[in-house]
Design a protein around this motif. Structure first.
Motif, mmCIF file in Angstrom:
data_model
loop_
_atom_site.group_PDB
_atom_site.id
_atom_site.type_symbol
_atom_site.label_atom_id
_atom_site.label_comp_id
_atom_site.label_asym_id
_atom_site.label_seq_id
_atom_site.Cartn_x
_atom_site.Cartn_y
_atom_site.Cartn_z
ATOM 1 N N LEU A 66 0.837 -1.195 0.000
ATOM 2 C CA LEU A 66 0.000 0.000 0.000
ATOM 3 C C LEU A 66 0.873 1.246 0.000
ATOM 4 N N GLY A 67 0.874 1.934 -1.123
ATOM 5 C CA GLY A 67 1.694 3.121 -1.247
ATOM 6 C C GLY A 67 1.253 4.226 -0.300
ATOM 7 N N GLY A 68 2.210 4.875 0.361
ATOM 8 C CA GLY A 68 1.912 5.993 1.240
ATOM 9 C C GLY A 68 1.217 5.643 2.529
ATOM 10 N N ALA A 69 1.030 4.365 2.807
ATOM 11 C CA ALA A 69 0.249 3.966 3.986
ATOM 12 C C ALA A 69 0.996 4.164 5.291
ATOM 13 N N ALA A 70 2.320 4.288 5.250
ATOM 14 C CA ALA A 70 3.090 4.441 6.485
ATOM 15 C C ALA A 70 2.796 5.750 7.187
ATOM 16 N N ALA A 71 2.224 6.702 6.459
ATOM 17 C CA ALA A 71 1.887 7.998 7.059
ATOM 18 C C ALA A 71 0.442 8.044 7.534
ATOM 19 N N THR A 72 -0.219 6.909 7.608
ATOM 20 C CA THR A 72 -1.622 6.829 8.032
ATOM 21 C C THR A 72 -1.721 6.033 9.327
ATOM 22 N N PRO A 73 -2.879 6.083 10.004
ATOM 23 C CA PRO A 73 -3.056 5.277 11.227
ATOM 24 C C PRO A 73 -2.855 3.781 11.013
ATOM 25 N N ARG A 74 -2.952 3.330 9.768
ATOM 26 C CA ARG A 74 -2.752 1.903 9.475
ATOM 27 C C ARG A 74 -1.357 1.430 9.915
ATOM 28 N N ALA A 75 -0.426 2.358 9.987
ATOM 29 C CA ALA A 75 0.931 1.990 10.402
ATOM 30 C C ALA A 75 0.960 1.426 11.823
ATOM 31 N N GLU A 76 -0.053 1.748 12.618
ATOM 32 C CA GLU A 76 -0.133 1.246 13.992
ATOM 33 C C GLU A 76 -0.950 -0.033 14.089
ATOM 34 N N TRP A 77 -1.540 -0.461 12.982
ATOM 35 C CA TRP A 77 -2.361 -1.662 13.024
ATOM 36 C C TRP A 77 -1.477 -2.896 13.185
ATOM 37 N N ARG A 78 -2.068 -3.881 13.796
ATOM 38 C CA ARG A 78 -1.350 -5.128 14.019
ATOM 39 C C ARG A 78 -1.075 -5.844 12.698
ATOM 40 N N TRP A 79 0.103 -6.442 12.626
ATOM 41 C CA TRP A 79 0.524 -7.275 11.507
ATOM 42 C C TRP A 79 0.680 -6.501 10.193
ATOM 43 N N TYR A 80 1.139 -5.253 10.287
ATOM 44 C CA TYR A 80 1.572 -4.498 9.115
ATOM 45 C C TYR A 80 3.041 -4.157 9.290
ATOM 46 N N PRO A 82 6.722 -2.281 7.047
ATOM 47 C CA PRO A 82 7.145 -1.478 5.898
ATOM 48 C C PRO A 82 7.305 -2.329 4.640
ATOM 49 N N GLY A 83 6.869 -1.777 3.515
ATOM 50 C CA GLY A 83 7.039 -2.460 2.240
ATOM 51 C C GLY A 83 8.357 -2.107 1.587
ATOM 52 N N ASP A 84 8.546 -2.575 0.367
ATOM 53 C CA ASP A 84 9.790 -2.312 -0.353
ATOM 54 C C ASP A 84 9.909 -0.847 -0.764
ATOM 55 N N GLU A 85 8.785 -0.250 -1.135
ATOM 56 C CA GLU A 85 8.808 1.156 -1.553
ATOM 57 C C GLU A 85 8.784 2.051 -0.310
ATOM 58 N N PRO A 86 9.592 3.094 -0.264
ATOM 59 C CA PRO A 86 9.579 3.987 0.906
ATOM 60 C C PRO A 86 8.174 4.515 1.205
ATOM 61 N N GLY A 87 7.786 4.449 2.459
ATOM 62 C CA GLY A 87 6.491 4.957 2.886
ATOM 63 C C GLY A 87 5.329 4.006 2.686
ATOM 64 N N SER A 88 5.604 2.812 2.192
ATOM 65 C CA SER A 88 4.521 1.855 1.953
ATOM 66 C C SER A 88 4.410 0.853 3.097
ATOM 67 N N LEU A 89 3.306 0.125 3.130
ATOM 68 C CA LEU A 89 3.081 -0.940 4.104
ATOM 69 C C LEU A 89 2.618 -2.199 3.394
ATOM 70 N N VAL A 90 2.947 -3.338 3.977
ATOM 71 C CA VAL A 90 2.438 -4.628 3.524
ATOM 72 C C VAL A 90 1.989 -5.413 4.758
ATOM 73 N N VAL A 91 1.129 -6.385 4.530
ATOM 74 C CA VAL A 91 0.749 -7.280 5.622
ATOM 75 C C VAL A 91 1.957 -8.118 6.001
ATOM 76 N N ASP A 92 2.242 -8.179 7.294
ATOM 77 C CA ASP A 92 3.417 -8.898 7.803
ATOM 78 C C ASP A 92 3.047 -10.363 8.038
ATOM 79 N N ARG A 93 3.113 -11.143 6.957
ATOM 80 C CA ARG A 93 2.750 -12.556 7.054
ATOM 81 C C ARG A 93 3.639 -13.296 8.055
ATOM 82 N N ALA A 94 4.924 -12.998 8.029
ATOM 83 C CA ALA A 94 5.848 -13.717 8.914
ATOM 84 C C ALA A 94 5.489 -13.506 10.380
ATOM 85 N N ALA A 95 5.194 -12.262 10.754
ATOM 86 C CA ALA A 95 4.849 -11.988 12.158
ATOM 87 C C ALA A 95 3.531 -12.649 12.533
#
Length: 302
Positions: A66-80, A82-95
């Motif tokens: 998710l592009g730009g998601a690191a600057a949103t409240p989603r960054a505090e959600w469980r199991w997210y 940082p993604g490969d692109e700066p400022g992005s988020l991905v679901v943290d499958r490993a965690a």
């Protein structure tokens, strides 16, 4: 493989998801505020104990950045994470796998094994009848359509073939020994089959348990399926549901049985489609936890 969603794209999906969830739960929320209850539509919120707010939260599913998601409240959600692109988020499958590995393995097992089996279509919804068999007090404060004696007679005229533990566990003591099967929680992965209405409703439960690994759109599809199934479940029950929009499916007659099986087959097809979509989204080939072998044990329930 990771799919990238630009900020505008995923925000639009999240907003559409929230609007759809609000529409699906509007009646329940209004009745809750008025301290009223619909015995069909409100059942899902008590049986599964999932709140309307949970349905409102959109997730992209596994492998979506998710592009730009690191600057949103989603960054505090469980199991997210940082993604490969700066400022992005991905679901943290490993965690999530590290913390919930056993639960995820169970969900995959239930989805995969149920979808692999042939459906059984000879139960005719008699589980609800078995829950009131020879009982003066019933689970739902709704009159019996045929009265107690005639309801008991319907049970006695049929073989009970329930394969689902969460229906079977509510059978009355007199009905329990009449069932062909004796489902337990331990045997659930071996007995679950796609013709069962409760197994179809449970696709919603499994989607919830997958959390952010399941795309939000599939979660709402599963909720809608569970709601639609519950209508048939109660229409075919011994209760008089007409005041709540539940025209009877009279399974005590040949015509009612045919109608029940026709709709039951349709729900089995919808449920299996969602099972496969959830498996593809949450357990893509090669991902951790995607090695559950397919099983096709037939269930001799009709």
């Amino acid at each position: 493989m990771t799919t990238h969603l630009a900020a505008g794209d995923w925000r639009a999906r999240a907003e559409a998801h929230a609007e759809r969830a609000d529409a699906l739960t509007a009646g329940h929320r209004a009745r809750a505020a008025a301290r009223e209850r619909h015995p069909i539509e409100d059942f899902l919120f008590t049986y599964y104990s999932y709140s309307p707010g949970l349905l409102r939260r959109w997730h992209p599913g596994a492998g979506v950045e998710l592009g730009g998601a690191a600057a949103t409240p989603r960054a505090e959600w469980r199991w997210y994470a940082p993604g490969d692109e700066p400022g992005s988020l991905v679901v943290d499958r490993a965690a999530m796998t590290a913390e919930k590995g056993a639960m995820l393995a169970l969900v995959e097992r239930m989805l995969r094994r149920t979808a692999s089996r042939p459906g059984a279509f000879g139960c005719f919804g008699l589980h609800e009848w078995a829950m009131v068999y020879r009982q003066g007090e019933h689970r739902h404060p709704v009159p019996l359509r045929l009265g107690q004696a005639a309801t008991d007679g319907v049970v006695e005229a049929h073989e009970l073939r329930c394969t689902h533990i969460d229906a079977f566990r509510f059978f009355t003591p007199e009905a329990t020994p009449r069932n062909r099967f004796a489902p337990t929680r331990e045997s659930q992965p071996e007995l679950e089959q796609p013709g069962c209405l409760h197994a179809g409703m449970d696709v919603y439960k499994w989607a919830v348990k997958l959390g952010p690994l399941a795309p939000g759109e599939l979660l709402l599809d599963a909720f809608e399926l569970a709601r639609d199934i519950r209508y048939l479940d109660m229409q075919a029950s011994p209760y008089d549901m007409e005041p709540w929009g539940g025209e009877p499916v009279r399974i005590e007659t040949a015509e009612g049985k045919a109608e029940y099986v026709r709709r039951q087959r349709g729900f089995a097809e919808r449920a299996n489609g969602l099972r496969r979509e959830l498996l593809d989204a949450a357990f893509p080939a090669g991902s951790a936890g995607s090695a559950e072998p397919a099983r096709s044990t037939p269930i001799a329930a009709g």
